[in-house]
Design a protein around this motif. Structure first.
Motif, PDB file in Angstrom:
ATOM      1  N   MET A   1      12.797 -51.709 -71.502  1.00  0.00           N
ATOM      2  CA  MET A   1      11.627 -51.540 -72.294  1.00  0.00           C
ATOM      3  C   MET A   1      12.027 -51.353 -73.744  1.00  0.00           C
ATOM      4  O   MET A   1      13.009 -50.708 -74.052  1.00  0.00           O
ATOM      5  N   SER A   2      11.181 -51.873 -74.553  1.00  0.00           N
ATOM      6  CA  SER A   2      11.501 -51.756 -75.967  1.00  0.00           C
ATOM      7  C   SER A   2      10.867 -50.504 -76.537  1.00  0.00           C
ATOM      8  O   SER A   2      10.019 -49.867 -75.913  1.00  0.00           O
ATOM      9  N   ASN A   3      11.324 -50.220 -77.673  1.00  0.00           N
ATOM     10  CA  ASN A   3      10.895 -49.007 -78.373  1.00  0.00           C
ATOM     11  C   ASN A   3       9.396 -49.044 -78.651  1.00  0.00           C
ATOM     12  O   ASN A   3       8.703 -48.038 -78.548  1.00  0.00           O
ATOM     13  N   SER A   4       8.891 -50.192 -79.028  1.00  0.00           N
ATOM     14  CA  SER A   4       7.477 -50.288 -79.329  1.00  0.00           C
ATOM     15  C   SER A   4       6.651 -50.148 -78.048  1.00  0.00           C
ATOM     16  O   SER A   4       5.548 -49.595 -78.054  1.00  0.00           O
ATOM     17  N   GLU A   5       7.184 -50.646 -76.963  1.00  0.00           N
ATOM     18  CA  GLU A   5       6.473 -50.482 -75.705  1.00  0.00           C
ATOM     19  C   GLU A   5       6.456 -49.022 -75.287  1.00  0.00           C
ATOM     20  O   GLU A   5       5.457 -48.523 -74.749  1.00  0.00           O
ATOM     21  N   GLU A   6       7.574 -48.325 -75.545  1.00  0.00           N
ATOM     22  CA  GLU A   6       7.641 -46.894 -75.223  1.00  0.00           C
ATOM     23  C   GLU A   6       6.658 -46.114 -76.087  1.00  0.00           C
ATOM     24  O   GLU A   6       5.976 -45.207 -75.603  1.00  0.00           O
ATOM     25  N   ARG A   8       4.026 -47.270 -77.364  1.00  0.00           N
ATOM     26  CA  ARG A   8       2.707 -47.619 -76.903  1.00  0.00           C
ATOM     27  C   ARG A   8       2.357 -46.843 -75.642  1.00  0.00           C
ATOM     28  O   ARG A   8       1.249 -46.324 -75.479  1.00  0.00           O
ATOM     29  N   LEU A   9       3.301 -46.734 -74.711  1.00  0.00           N
ATOM     30  CA  LEU A   9       3.099 -45.977 -73.492  1.00  0.00           C
ATOM     31  C   LEU A   9       2.910 -44.493 -73.805  1.00  0.00           C
ATOM     32  O   LEU A   9       2.055 -43.823 -73.197  1.00  0.00           O
ATOM     33  N   ASP A  10       3.683 -43.992 -74.755  1.00  0.00           N
ATOM     34  CA  ASP A  10       3.549 -42.584 -75.153  1.00  0.00           C
ATOM     35  C   ASP A  10       2.152 -42.322 -75.730  1.00  0.00           C
ATOM     36  O   ASP A  10       1.519 -41.306 -75.437  1.00  0.00           O
ATOM     37  N   ARG A  11       1.697 -43.258 -76.533  1.00  0.00           N
ATOM     38  CA  ARG A  11       0.369 -43.096 -77.115  1.00  0.00           C
ATOM     39  C   ARG A  11      -0.710 -43.190 -76.044  1.00  0.00           C
ATOM     40  O   ARG A  11      -1.673 -42.424 -76.042  1.00  0.00           O
ATOM     41  N   LEU A  12      -0.514 -44.106 -75.113  1.00  0.00           N
ATOM     42  CA  LEU A  12      -1.468 -44.230 -74.024  1.00  0.00           C
ATOM     43  C   LEU A  12      -1.460 -42.974 -73.150  1.00  0.00           C
ATOM     44  O   LEU A  12      -2.506 -42.484 -72.720  1.00  0.00           O
ATOM     45  N   GLU A  13      -0.237 -42.467 -72.903  1.00  0.00           N
ATOM     46  CA  GLU A  13      -0.108 -41.235 -72.103  1.00  0.00           C
ATOM     47  C   GLU A  13      -0.759 -40.066 -72.836  1.00  0.00           C
ATOM     48  O   GLU A  13      -1.492 -39.270 -72.250  1.00  0.00           O
TER      49      GLU A  13
END
Length: 130
Positions: A1-6, A8-13
């Motif tokens: 996973m890329s940093n931007s995806e992480e 994004r996931l962190d923001r979604l979480e």
């Protein structure tokens, strides 16, 4: 996973956690509203019961007042009848009293006349012989 995806996931979480927290707060608020509505419903039931009781009391008082008024009217008519009888009795009394005094006056007149007649026909009494 890329940093931007992480990210994004962190923001979604984070957004999901914030949403869950808000939903919990909304749920608590709704529970408080539900309790408040239950209390309001209970208060309305009690108020309705009091209103019904008051309506029955007012109806009973109205009926009692109507009965009292009927009794008062009956007593008033009876009082007027008694006053009428008293007035007639007083009138009869004064008529009898007037008749008595008229007859009494006539008795005095008759006595005077009888004494005159007796004086005329009887010889005077001899004071020496008495």
């Amino acid at each position: 996973m890329s940093n931007s995806e992480e990210n994004r996931l962190d923001r979604l979480e984070s957004l999901a956690e914030t949403t869950l927290t808000e939903l919990r707060e909304i749920r608590l608020g709704l529970q408080e509203i539900k309790l408040g509505l239950q209390e309001t419903n209970q208060g309305l039931k009690e108020t309705r019961a009091i209103a019904n009781s008051n309506a029955k009391s007012i109806e009973a008082l109205t009926n009692s007042l109507a009965e009292s008024k009927k009794e008062w009217e009956k007593d008033r008519r009876g009082l007027y009848q008694l006053l009428g009888q008293l007035t007639r009795s007083m009138s009869d009394f004064y008529e009898v009293q007037s008749d008595f005094y008229n007859r009494f006056d006539k008795i005095e007149e008759r006595e005077s006349r009888m004494v005159e007649i007796l004086d005329r026909y009887l010889p005077p009494e001899n004071p020496v012989n008495s």
